[in-house]
Design a protein around this motif. Structure first.
Motif, PDB file in Angstrom:
ATOM      1  N   ARG A 144       0.845  -1.214   0.000  1.00  0.00           N
ATOM      2  CA  ARG A 144       0.000   0.000   0.000  1.00  0.00           C
ATOM      3  C   ARG A 144       0.875   1.258   0.000  1.00  0.00           C
ATOM      4  NH1 ARG A 144      -3.876  -1.964   4.926  1.00  0.00           N
ATOM      5  NH2 ARG A 144      -5.469  -3.122   3.733  1.00  0.00           N
ATOM      6  N   GLU A 174      -6.576  -7.879  -2.214  1.00  0.00           N
ATOM      7  CA  GLU A 174      -5.973  -6.548  -2.264  1.00  0.00           C
ATOM      8  C   GLU A 174      -4.525  -6.612  -2.744  1.00  0.00           C
ATOM      9  OE1 GLU A 174      -5.329  -2.445   0.343  1.00  0.00           O
ATOM     10  OE2 GLU A 174      -6.354  -4.167   1.266  1.00  0.00           O
ATOM     11  N   TYR A 177      -4.825  -6.857  -6.379  1.00  0.00           N
ATOM     12  CA  TYR A 177      -5.288  -5.573  -6.921  1.00  0.00           C
ATOM     13  C   TYR A 177      -4.139  -4.574  -7.019  1.00  0.00           C
ATOM     14  CZ  TYR A 177      -7.286  -0.910  -7.006  1.00  0.00           C
ATOM     15  OH  TYR A 177      -7.549   0.419  -7.318  1.00  0.00           O
ATOM     16  N   ALA A 203     -12.834 -10.595  -4.507  1.00  0.00           N
ATOM     17  CA  ALA A 203     -13.021  -9.273  -3.915  1.00  0.00           C
ATOM     18  C   ALA A 203     -14.496  -8.987  -3.679  1.00  0.00           C
ATOM     19  CB  ALA A 203     -12.420  -8.199  -4.812  1.00  0.00           C
ATOM     20  N   LEU A 207     -13.649  -2.870  -2.779  1.00  0.00           N
ATOM     21  CA  LEU A 207     -12.502  -3.444  -3.491  1.00  0.00           C
ATOM     22  C   LEU A 207     -12.966  -4.086  -4.789  1.00  0.00           C
ATOM     23  CD1 LEU A 207      -9.517  -4.078  -3.677  1.00  0.00           C
ATOM     24  CD2 LEU A 207      -9.913  -6.135  -2.302  1.00  0.00           C
TER      25      LEU A 207
END
Length: 309
Positions: A144, A174, A177, A203, A207
């Motif tokens: 992130r 995630e 993603y 997801a 998301l």
């Protein structure tokens, strides 16, 4: 408020929020500005000073051709100023797509690294991921962070490290993603699609919407406009707008535009600027409508593909 071009891009927004204190400014105060009057910031104007001579040396002002192409080499896209008022370099001029503006911002950060050091929190996140390569949560936190810093290779590396031990579900989705978004920015579209399709299978919630928009953007890059619309249109009809509703409206409009369906495109862009005026991409939808409706130079993503993610 975000301008319609590169500064409305998610990648640029993330990086600016991580490393800069951003100020919108326009030297023309409210009442004298037909466009961004609400962007007038007296303190920012005072810090930057008069730009007339610098602008004139570059040709002065900006213009839009009859075909929609904008010429604004004398337009200051970004000026970098320390809290003491010292400028870092000569700034960035002209209308640039996100990829080019990111490169210019990185040049400034590399030349004056003393202004862009990581925070203690960021250092701790990276240290935890380095110390615990087997921990998917630690790798996700680092992925992130790298994504928000527009460090695409590092994002992919962290996501790849976290996936083998990630439990099926939200964490794995995630990680895939973030890998898919970073791979898209690196131009590795086939790998990006594979990661996003894995994420799509598990997801949920916001998301899932983010993954759908990301896949649609890959469709647009592949000139599969019908496929992009099929993904996006269901996200544009929500009674309660979600985080990605406005983004879906803008890109669905872009897909219609590229299919030479301008009225369908404009209908979505009008809804976007009316229903979600403070959405990140609402100004890009407005600029896609052009000077006649939005008092803004035309969005250049309508005419070019290179440099847009």
């Amino acid at each position: 408020m975000l301008r319609s071009g590169a500064y409305a891009d998610e990648v640029l927004v993330n990086l600016v929020q991580r490393r800069f204190v951003a100020h919108m400014y326009d030297v023309a105060p409210p009442g004298e500005n037909a466009g961004d009057a609400s962007a007038y910031d007296a303190d920012a104007v005072a810090a930057i000073g008069v730009l007339d001579e610098r602008s004139a040396a570059r040709g002065g002002g900006g213009s839009e051709d009859v075909n929609g192409r904008v010429r604004a080499d004398a337009y200051p896209t970004a000026l970098f100023v320390t809290p003491e008022g010292k400028e870092l370099g000569d700034g960035v001029w002209g209308i640039l797509p996100p990829e080019q503006l990111l490169a210019r911002i990185r040049e400034v950060m590399a030349q004056w690294p003393e202004w862009f050091a990581p925070t203690p929190e960021e250092t701790a996140i990276v240290a935890a991921a380095d110390a615990h390569p087997e921990d998917p949560a630690a790798q996700l936190a680092a992925a992130r962070l790298h994504w928000e810093l527009a460090e695409f290779e590092a994002t992919v590396t962290r996501a790849t490290a976290g996936l083998p031990t990630a439990p099926a579900g939200a964490v794995a989705a995630e990680l895939d993603y973030l890998a898919g978004r970073a791979l898209t920015c690196l131009g590795r579209d086939a790998e990006a699609r594979a990661a996003l399709e894995r994420a799509s299978s598990v997801a949920s919630g916001e998301l899932a919407a983010a993954v759908t928009v990301a896949l649609a953007r890959l469709d647009l890059r592949a000139r599969a406009d019908d496929a992009a619309l099929e993904r996006l249109l269901p996200l544009t009809t929500c009674q309660v707008p979600g985080k990605w509703t406005g983004t879906a409206m803008y890109f669905a409009g872009l897909a219609h535009w590229r299919k030479r369906e301008p009225e369908a495109a404009k209908a979505l862009w009008r809804r976007h600027r009316t229903e979600l005026p403070f959405d990140r991409l609402a100004r890009r939808s407005a600029a896609s409508l052009g000077l006649e409706e939005a008092e803004a130079f035309r969005n250049q993503e309508l005419f070019e593909r290179k440099g847009w993610w």
